[in-house]
Design an enzyme around this catalytic site. Structure first.
Site, PDB file in Angstrom:
ATOM      1  N   ARG A   1     -19.326 -13.761  -0.122  1.00 44.42           N
ATOM      2  CA  ARG A   1     -18.578 -12.629  -0.737  1.00 44.42           C
ATOM      3  C   ARG A   1     -17.266 -13.166  -1.774  1.00 44.42           C
ATOM      4  NH1 ARG A   1     -15.334  -8.402   3.344  1.00 44.42           N
ATOM      5  NH2 ARG A   1     -17.555  -7.565   3.163  1.00 44.42           N
TER       6      ARG A   1
ATOM      7  N   HIS B   1     -22.087  -3.821  -2.663  1.00 44.80           N
ATOM      8  CA  HIS B   1     -22.158  -3.952  -1.259  1.00 44.80           C
ATOM      9  C   HIS B   1     -23.346  -3.827  -0.606  1.00 44.80           C
ATOM     10  CE1 HIS B   1     -20.603  -5.356   2.634  1.00 44.80           C
ATOM     11  NE2 HIS B   1     -19.715  -4.422   2.723  1.00 44.80           N
TER      12      HIS B   1
ATOM     13  N   GLN C   1     -23.984  -3.349   3.280  1.00 47.19           N
ATOM     14  CA  GLN C   1     -23.409  -2.328   3.863  1.00 47.19           C
ATOM     15  C   GLN C   1     -24.507  -1.118   3.709  1.00 47.19           C
ATOM     16  OE1 GLN C   1     -20.203  -1.958   5.430  1.00 47.19           O
ATOM     17  NE2 GLN C   1     -21.422  -0.072   6.052  1.00 47.19           N
TER      18      GLN C   1
ATOM     19  N   ASP D   1     -14.712   5.533   1.567  1.00 45.77           N
ATOM     20  CA  ASP D   1     -14.428   4.455   1.701  1.00 45.77           C
ATOM     21  C   ASP D   1     -12.892   4.410   1.263  1.00 45.77           C
ATOM     22  OD1 ASP D   1     -14.291   1.631   1.811  1.00 45.77           O
ATOM     23  OD2 ASP D   1     -15.586   1.420  -0.004  1.00 45.77           O
TER      24      ASP D   1
ATOM     25  N   CYS E   1     -17.843   2.693   5.691  1.00 46.16           N
ATOM     26  CA  CYS E   1     -18.272   1.539   6.152  1.00 46.16           C
ATOM     27  C   CYS E   1     -16.934   0.489   6.683  1.00 46.16           C
ATOM     28  CB  CYS E   1     -18.432   0.690   4.666  1.00 46.16           C
ATOM     29  SG  CYS E   1     -16.913   0.605   3.643  1.00 46.16           S
TER      30      CYS E   1
ATOM     31  N   ARG F   1     -25.286  -3.106  10.939  1.00 47.36           N
ATOM     32  CA  ARG F   1     -25.263  -4.237  10.073  1.00 47.36           C
ATOM     33  C   ARG F   1     -25.682  -5.187  10.445  1.00 47.36           C
ATOM     34  NH1 ARG F   1     -20.601  -4.428   6.616  1.00 47.36           N
ATOM     35  NH2 ARG F   1     -21.783  -6.052   5.870  1.00 47.36           N
TER      36      ARG F   1
HETATM   37  N1   CP Z   1     -17.666  -2.993   5.946  1.00 46.77           N
HETATM   38  C1   CP Z   1     -17.459  -4.232   5.747  1.00 46.77           C
HETATM   39  O1   CP Z   1     -18.236  -4.833   5.071  1.00 46.77           O
HETATM   40  O2   CP Z   1     -16.499  -4.589   6.547  1.00 46.77           O
HETATM   41  P1   CP Z   1     -15.715  -6.041   6.423  1.00 46.77           P
HETATM   42  O3   CP Z   1     -15.001  -5.971   5.278  1.00 46.77           O
HETATM   43  O4   CP Z   1     -14.772  -6.297   7.400  1.00 46.77           O
HETATM   44  O5   CP Z   1     -16.812  -7.311   6.456  1.00 46.77           O
HETATM   45  N1  NVA Z   2     -14.578  -0.855  -1.017  1.00 44.07           N
HETATM   46  C1  NVA Z   2     -14.091  -1.832   0.117  1.00 44.07           C
HETATM   47  C2  NVA Z   2     -15.094  -2.082   1.128  1.00 44.07           C
HETATM   48  C3  NVA Z   2     -14.694  -2.949   1.994  1.00 44.07           C
HETATM   49  C4  NVA Z   2     -15.925  -3.355   3.241  1.00 44.07           C
HETATM   50  C5  NVA Z   2     -13.655  -2.979  -0.572  1.00 44.07           C
HETATM   51  O1  NVA Z   2     -14.067  -3.589  -1.460  1.00 44.07           O
HETATM   52  O2  NVA Z   2     -12.362  -3.499  -0.361  1.00 44.07           O
END
Ligand code: CP
Ligand code: NVA
Length: 306
Positions: free
Chosen positions: A109, A136, A139, A226, A264, A292
């Site tokens: 990530r 993502h 997700q 989101d 999410c 997930r």
């Molecule tokens: N939805 C999601 O990816 O959550 P986190 O950022 O907590 O992993």
């Molecule tokens: N769009 C959000 C998703 C988190 C899971 C971010 O990137 O912060």
């Protein structure tokens, strides 16, 4: 000497890298694991998954960690700084070459989608995209399972995305381009104008853009949102563009009966969604979080399969 491998290796970087048949197979495996987890308790025996998080994570961290252990594998969380995954001490490719002597696949990530794409092209280790600033996919594949569990058919799904043009949305658009369900994007004009060109690449008769939340959600059987400001974003000023974009009771009751609400998570209560909706009877957010794990277990089996 370059250690570049020539063997074909499987990665999981973006949904639009996959054919419908492959996505169907991953989802079908996820459903089987969910139904009969014991059967898969040795599927990743003797395999090790590495996790690198350069941004915060609760769900992705836990679902990969617990999911891999339930498949009989082990997990190592690696801190970029500690292992020198920053191109300063040595090149990221060289870190990967060494990692590949010990572990079998790596989830990353970060805030650098290009780096993940480039590293995957080296074919040193199977790479899984655990969220970047661009997308993502884990997700949205998890959400695809949740959608299949709650809606009668994906073909007749009418999904409204209300909020920002962000990583989660891009993966959703990639999925829409494969399955062709109806997807309305409700995005403020000040934001949408920056992505108009990008959106044109994906546009089709079932993928449309609206400015008005009420118009855009009229026939929805799923409303998804989101956060308005994603992790690592510099423009924190954009919240002002989302007036009337909070998913509240009015928006939910304007949509189809039994519309499901998806997010999410993490959520900013009172901004993109009210607590009443997030905790209400239409919300499936905790099922999304749970799914997930099953989908990522299926992804792990998929990338690790020789
Ligand atoms: N939805 C999601 O990816 O959550 P986190 O950022 O907590 O992993
Ligand atoms: N769009 C959000 C998703 C988190 C899971 C971010 O990137 O912060």
């Amino acid at each position: 000497k370059k250690f570049k491998r020539t063997i074909k290796m499987k990665h999981f970087i973006d949904i639009n890298n996959f054919k419908k048949k492959e996505i169907d197979e991953i989802i079908s495996l996820a459903k089987k694991i969910k139904k009969n987890p014991k059967k898969y308790s040795s599927s990743c025996k003797d395999k090790t998954l590495g996790l690198i998080f350069e941004k915060q994570s609760l769900r992705t961290r836990l679902s990969f960690n617990v999911g891999m252990q339930k498949l009989g594998g082990s997990v190592l969380e690696l801190q970029s700084k500690d292992i020198g995954f920053d191109n300063k001490r040595e090149k990221a490719e060289d870190v990967l070459n060494v990692l590949s002597q010990y572990i079998d696949c790596l989830m990353i990530r970060n805030n650098n989608h290009k780096q993940i794409v480039n590293l995957s092209k080296e074919n040193i280790l199977p790479i899984i995209n655990g969220l970047t600033e661009y997308s993502h996919p884990c997700q949205i594949l998890g959400d695809f399972l949740t959608l299949q569990e709650h809606l009668k058919s994906i073909k007749n799904a009418n999904i409204a995305w209300i909020g920002d043009y962000n990583n989660v949305l891009r993966s959703l658009i990639h999925l829409q381009n494969i399955y062709n369900f109806k997807l309305n994007l409700i995005i403020p004009k000040e934001i949408f104008k920056n992505y108009k060109k990008e959106f044109q690449q994906y546009k089709n008769k079932n993928l449309n853009h609206f400015f008005d939340p009420i118009l855009g959600t009229k026939n929805s059987n799923c409303i998804m949102t989101d956060v308005w400001v994603s992790m690592g974003e510099k423009n924190k000023n954009k919240k002002k563009y989302f007036k009337n974009y909070t998913v509240d009771k009015k928006i939910i009751s304007n949509a189809k009966n039994n519309v499901i609400f998806m997010h999410c998570l993490p959520a900013k209560r009172g901004q993109e969604v009210t607590s009443e909706v997030l905790d209400g009877k239409n919300s499936v957010v905790l099922m999304q979080a749970k799914n997930r794990m099953y989908v990522q277990q299926a992804i792990l089996i998929y990338v690790l399969k020789k």
